[in-house]
Design a protein around this motif. Structure first.
Motif, PDB file in Angstrom:
ATOM      1  N   ASP A   1       0.966  -1.319  -0.004  1.00  0.00           N
ATOM      2  CA  ASP A   1       0.021   0.118   0.111  1.00  0.00           C
ATOM      3  C   ASP A   1       0.834   1.270   0.017  1.00  0.00           C
ATOM      4  N   HIS A   2       2.115   1.227  -0.502  1.00  0.00           N
ATOM      5  CA  HIS A   2       3.068   2.276  -0.711  1.00  0.00           C
ATOM      6  C   HIS A   2       3.110   2.647  -1.960  1.00  0.00           C
ATOM      7  N   TYR A   3       3.373   4.112  -2.195  1.00  0.00           N
ATOM      8  CA  TYR A   3       3.267   4.844  -3.332  1.00  0.00           C
ATOM      9  C   TYR A   3       4.371   5.771  -3.511  1.00  0.00           C
ATOM     10  N   ILE A   4       4.819   5.996  -4.720  1.00  0.00           N
ATOM     11  CA  ILE A   4       5.767   7.244  -4.810  1.00  0.00           C
ATOM     12  C   ILE A   4       4.990   7.967  -6.060  1.00  0.00           C
ATOM     13  N   LEU A   5       5.442   9.221  -6.381  1.00  0.00           N
ATOM     14  CA  LEU A   5       4.830   9.965  -7.479  1.00  0.00           C
ATOM     15  C   LEU A   5       6.055  10.011  -8.616  1.00  0.00           C
ATOM     16  N   VAL A   6       5.269   9.950  -9.714  1.00  0.00           N
ATOM     17  CA  VAL A   6       5.870  10.090 -11.030  1.00  0.00           C
ATOM     18  C   VAL A   6       5.042  11.079 -11.736  1.00  0.00           C
ATOM     19  N   GLU A   7       5.564  12.185 -11.952  1.00  0.00           N
ATOM     20  CA  GLU A   7       4.698  13.236 -12.856  1.00  0.00           C
ATOM     21  C   GLU A   7       3.321  13.530 -12.181  1.00  0.00           C
ATOM     22  N   ARG A   8       3.503  13.569 -10.943  1.00  0.00           N
ATOM     23  CA  ARG A   8       2.260  13.839  -9.890  1.00  0.00           C
ATOM     24  C   ARG A   8       1.254  12.900  -9.853  1.00  0.00           C
ATOM     25  N   LYS A   9       1.431  11.696 -10.440  1.00  0.00           N
ATOM     26  CA  LYS A   9       0.743  10.632 -10.265  1.00  0.00           C
ATOM     27  C   LYS A   9       1.213   9.537  -9.354  1.00  0.00           C
ATOM     28  N   PRO A  10       0.486   9.052  -8.549  1.00  0.00           N
ATOM     29  CA  PRO A  10       0.879   7.907  -7.648  1.00  0.00           C
ATOM     30  C   PRO A  10       1.185   6.769  -8.101  1.00  0.00           C
TER      31      PRO A  10
ATOM     32  N   PHE B   1       1.430   6.456   1.243  1.00  0.00           N
ATOM     33  CA  PHE B   1       1.094   5.344   1.383  1.00  0.00           C
ATOM     34  C   PHE B   1      -0.690   5.617   1.436  1.00  0.00           C
ATOM     35  N   ASP B   2      -1.399   4.260   1.461  1.00  0.00           N
ATOM     36  CA  ASP B   2      -2.696   4.462   1.642  1.00  0.00           C
ATOM     37  C   ASP B   2      -3.205   4.659   2.882  1.00  0.00           C
ATOM     38  N   VAL B   3      -3.780   5.742   3.172  1.00  0.00           N
ATOM     39  CA  VAL B   3      -4.322   5.976   4.650  1.00  0.00           C
ATOM     40  C   VAL B   3      -5.403   5.276   5.140  1.00  0.00           C
ATOM     41  N   ALA B   4      -6.190   4.833   4.222  1.00  0.00           N
ATOM     42  CA  ALA B   4      -7.346   4.034   4.481  1.00  0.00           C
ATOM     43  C   ALA B   4      -7.517   2.674   3.366  1.00  0.00           C
TER      44      ALA B   4
ATOM     45  N   GLN C   1     -10.605   0.616   2.018  1.00  0.00           N
ATOM     46  CA  GLN C   1     -12.050   1.353   2.153  1.00  0.00           C
ATOM     47  C   GLN C   1     -12.535   2.297   0.924  1.00  0.00           C
ATOM     48  N   SER C   2     -11.591   2.185   0.227  1.00  0.00           N
ATOM     49  CA  SER C   2     -11.862   2.813  -1.155  1.00  0.00           C
ATOM     50  C   SER C   2     -11.335   2.023  -2.205  1.00  0.00           C
ATOM     51  N   ASN C   3     -11.804   2.094  -3.688  1.00  0.00           N
ATOM     52  CA  ASN C   3     -11.428   1.355  -4.478  1.00  0.00           C
ATOM     53  C   ASN C   3     -10.310   1.973  -5.181  1.00  0.00           C
ATOM     54  N   ARG C   4      -9.980   3.245  -4.651  1.00  0.00           N
ATOM     55  CA  ARG C   4      -8.522   4.193  -5.211  1.00  0.00           C
ATOM     56  C   ARG C   4      -7.828   4.434  -3.867  1.00  0.00           C
ATOM     57  N   PRO C   5      -6.641   4.371  -4.046  1.00  0.00           N
ATOM     58  CA  PRO C   5      -5.816   4.581  -2.535  1.00  0.00           C
ATOM     59  C   PRO C   5      -5.613   6.005  -2.298  1.00  0.00           C
ATOM     60  N   LEU C   6      -6.061   6.395  -1.008  1.00  0.00           N
ATOM     61  CA  LEU C   6      -6.052   7.842  -0.598  1.00  0.00           C
ATOM     62  C   LEU C   6      -4.594   8.028  -0.046  1.00  0.00           C
ATOM     63  N   VAL C   7      -3.743   8.593  -0.912  1.00  0.00           N
ATOM     64  CA  VAL C   7      -2.394   8.976  -0.790  1.00  0.00           C
ATOM     65  C   VAL C   7      -2.139  10.356  -0.588  1.00  0.00           C
TER      66      VAL C   7
END
Length: 116
Positions: free
Chosen positions: A16-25, A65-68, A71-77
């Motif tokens: 559930d961890h993400y980085i940004l590439v061109e403002r996209k997680p 990281f996805d804070v929830a 709980q959502s079909n899209r990660p809340l990052v």
């Protein structure tokens, strides 16, 4: 716990961890890569920050990281937080940079309205 076990824990895949590439997680499954990216310049994670005359701060940033999870079909990052003033502690989360920008503007409008 031995050194081999610690290495396994440190290198375990992240889900559930993400980085940004061109403002996209983008998902990041390598914990060392994620830690390197997150320890980079704060500006790469900051969406916006506004300080008001009453010392209230509204800050919106990429949390990495996805804070929830689940709980959502899209990660809340992304997260907007209000520090100080009447709205102190308000937190909102978003899935995209664009939504985070909109949410930041909305939070600033709420704070501004609470100053009167």
């Amino acid at each position: 716990m031995g050194e081999a076990e610690l290495v396994k824990i440190k290198r375990r895949p992240l889900t559930d961890h993400y980085i940004l590439v061109e403002r996209k997680p983008l998902p990041c499954v390598d914990s060392e890569e994620w830690q390197r990216w997150m320890s980079g310049p704060r500006e790469q994670r900051l969406v916006a920050c506004h300080k008001f005359l009453d010392y209230t701060i509204v800050e919106t940033y990429f949390v990495g990281f996805d804070v929830a999870p689940n709980q959502s079909n899209r990660p809340l990052v992304f997260e907007t937080i209000v520090i100080g003033g009447r709205m102190n502690g308000m937190v909102e989360n978003y899935s995209t940079w664009k939504d985070a920008e909109k949410g930041h503007k909305h939070a600033c409008a709420l704070v501004k309205g609470s100053l009167h």
